[in-house]
Structure formats: C-alpha cells, structure tokens
Design a protein around this motif. Structure first.
Motif, PDB file in Angstrom:
ATOM      1  N   ILE A 126       0.854  -1.185   0.000  1.00 22.77           N
ATOM      2  CA  ILE A 126       0.000   0.000   0.000  1.00 22.77           C
ATOM      3  C   ILE A 126       0.889   1.234   0.000  1.00 22.77           C
ATOM      4  N   ARG A 127       0.402   2.267  -0.626  1.00 21.08           N
ATOM      5  CA  ARG A 127       1.164   3.514  -0.753  1.00 21.08           C
ATOM      6  C   ARG A 127       0.569   4.554   0.181  1.00 21.08           C
ATOM      7  N   LEU A 128       1.405   5.079   1.060  1.00 22.53           N
ATOM      8  CA  LEU A 128       1.010   6.187   1.911  1.00 22.53           C
ATOM      9  C   LEU A 128       1.502   7.469   1.263  1.00 22.53           C
ATOM     10  N   THR A 129       0.653   8.476   1.214  1.00 20.60           N
ATOM     11  CA  THR A 129       0.979   9.744   0.556  1.00 20.60           C
ATOM     12  C   THR A 129       0.980  10.857   1.584  1.00 20.60           C
ATOM     13  N   ILE A 130       2.090  11.601   1.616  1.00 21.49           N
ATOM     14  CA  ILE A 130       2.220  12.753   2.510  1.00 21.49           C
ATOM     15  C   ILE A 130       2.506  13.977   1.640  1.00 21.49           C
ATOM     16  N   PRO A 131       1.516  14.854   1.424  1.00 18.98           N
ATOM     17  CA  PRO A 131       1.781  16.068   0.651  1.00 18.98           C
ATOM     18  C   PRO A 131       2.791  16.967   1.377  1.00 18.98           C
ATOM     19  N   ILE A 132       3.718  17.506   0.607  1.00 17.38           N
ATOM     20  CA  ILE A 132       4.721  18.418   1.161  1.00 17.38           C
ATOM     21  C   ILE A 132       4.447  19.836   0.694  1.00 17.38           C
ATOM     22  N   ILE A 174       4.766  18.754  -4.589  1.00 21.95           N
ATOM     23  CA  ILE A 174       5.704  17.741  -4.109  1.00 21.95           C
ATOM     24  C   ILE A 174       5.000  16.870  -3.078  1.00 21.95           C
ATOM     25  N   ASN A 175       5.041  15.564  -3.285  1.00 19.73           N
ATOM     26  CA  ASN A 175       4.530  14.589  -2.327  1.00 19.73           C
ATOM     27  C   ASN A 175       5.650  13.645  -1.922  1.00 19.73           C
ATOM     28  N   LEU A 176       5.575  13.139  -0.692  1.00 20.12           N
ATOM     29  CA  LEU A 176       6.378  12.012  -0.252  1.00 20.12           C
ATOM     30  C   LEU A 176       5.487  10.783  -0.295  1.00 20.12           C
ATOM     31  N   THR A 177       5.943   9.731  -0.981  1.00 20.35           N
ATOM     32  CA  THR A 177       5.173   8.488  -1.001  1.00 20.35           C
ATOM     33  C   THR A 177       6.001   7.378  -0.372  1.00 20.35           C
ATOM     34  N   ILE A 178       5.333   6.574   0.458  1.00 17.23           N
ATOM     35  CA  ILE A 178       5.989   5.487   1.194  1.00 17.23           C
ATOM     36  C   ILE A 178       5.187   4.223   0.948  1.00 17.23           C
TER      37      ILE A 178
END
Length: 198
Positions: A126-132, A174-178
């Motif tokens: 699963i992909r977690l998305t954190i907008p920066i 810009i997003n960080l995806t984990i």
C-alpha cells in the motif's frame, strides 16, 4: 493474508508531519531543471543503490516487493527529517519504495490504476501519501472525486481505483510516497482512521 474492509477509497491517517521541514530537505535535493514529473528515490531496490550488488533473480510475482532487498539512498541519508519519517514506519512495518514525487506547474498525471496498491489485494503493497508542497490549484482525483489533502497529512488511498492529478497552478507540487507491506499495525491504523472519518 487478511484483507481490510474500509468504508471509503481515501482515509486520512492520524499521523501528521512537519511540512516545512520536509520541504526544506526536498528543495535541497532538487535538480536544477525538471519537466512534467520528477522522481527522487529515497529508498530503492538494493542493486540500484549499491551497484556492486547483483540483480535479483526473476520473480514470479513482484506485487509485494519481496523480490528484492530495499536500501536507503544517498538522497535520504542527506535528509534527517525525511529519514525520521521513514524510520517511524520501519519500526512498525516493512518499508519498500520511498520517493519524492514532483509535478510541474500546469502538468497532469493521466488517469490510471495501480493494480497492486490496495488493501483489498491479498498480496500487495500500500502507498502512503504525505503532501509536502501543495496549492489550491492541485487536484488529486480518485474515482472522479477530489481528495482534499493538506501538507503534512498522511493518506491511504485505494489506488487500484482510477486516479489522476491535475496541477492548474504556477507552482510545483511535491509529495512524499511510502510503500509499505500491509501488516496488523497499519491495517489497524487504517481501520481506526476510517472509523474516525465516518
């Protein structure tokens, strides 16, 4: 493996991160010029990080990332706050691919699906998305409905469903995806957050 039934295709998790610190480190890593979509890998397949390592053998199924080892990249090692976020998730679950994703002003990510990025898939990531860095003119559509994400929030979205991104602004996004392997901990976090949103 257990599947997790949730009531919606988008869930804001209870984690919040410091968008200003993430942005400072993301900007320090940026290339001078980019067009359309730019990716900075922060955690990648081991043979791409350390070229002395052999390519992994062919796999019958690449869905859950178990076909290779995953290593932090030099870009992540230069970024202490981003490292702390990745390490937070590493404490609780297996972390595979981690990236900074930048979308240029007035650019679009065409509608598509990611067949293995959903809790409903038995063997999946699963992909977690954190907008920066976001602006009011960036719209992330999931099943043709905007997902209203704020910088620093952490979201799970069912990306096996159709989704697209439109940046109608004059600033990059810009997003960080984990990408993580679903386990009991992340499933519980998602279930609890789903209840809170209902």
């Amino acid at each position: 493996m257990e599947t997790t039934n949730v009531t919606t295709d988008r869930i804001k998790l209870s984690f919040n991160f410091d968008a200003a610190k993430m942005l400072e480190e993301a900007k320090a890593l940026q290339l001078d010029n980019f067009e359309y979509y730019d990716v900075i890998p922060l955690r990648s397949p081991a043979h791409l990080v350390d070229t002395s390592l052999p390519f992994p053998p062919p796999a019958e199924d690449y869905a859950d990332g178990s076909w290779t080892d995953w290593l932090d990249t030099a870009a992540l090692e230069k970024s202490p706050y981003l490292t702390s976020i990745v390490n937070f998730f590493k404490k609780h679950t297996t972390v595979n691919l981690v990236r900074l994703l930048r979308l240029a002003p007035y650019a679009t990510v065409k509608e598509h699906t990611d067949p293995t990025l959903g809790l409903e898939i038995k063997k999946s990531v699963i992909r977690l998305t954190i907008p920066i860095l976001n602006n009011k003119n960036v719209i992330f559509f999931l099943n043709n409905t905007p997902v209203l994400m704020e910088s620093g929030e952490c979201w799970y979205m069912r990306l096996t469903s159709p989704h697209k991104v439109i940046n109608n602004g004059d600033e990059e996004r810009i997003n960080l995806t984990i990408d993580v392997i679903p386990n009991d901990w992340i499933r519980q976090m998602i279930k609890e957050s789903d209840k809170n949103m209902s």
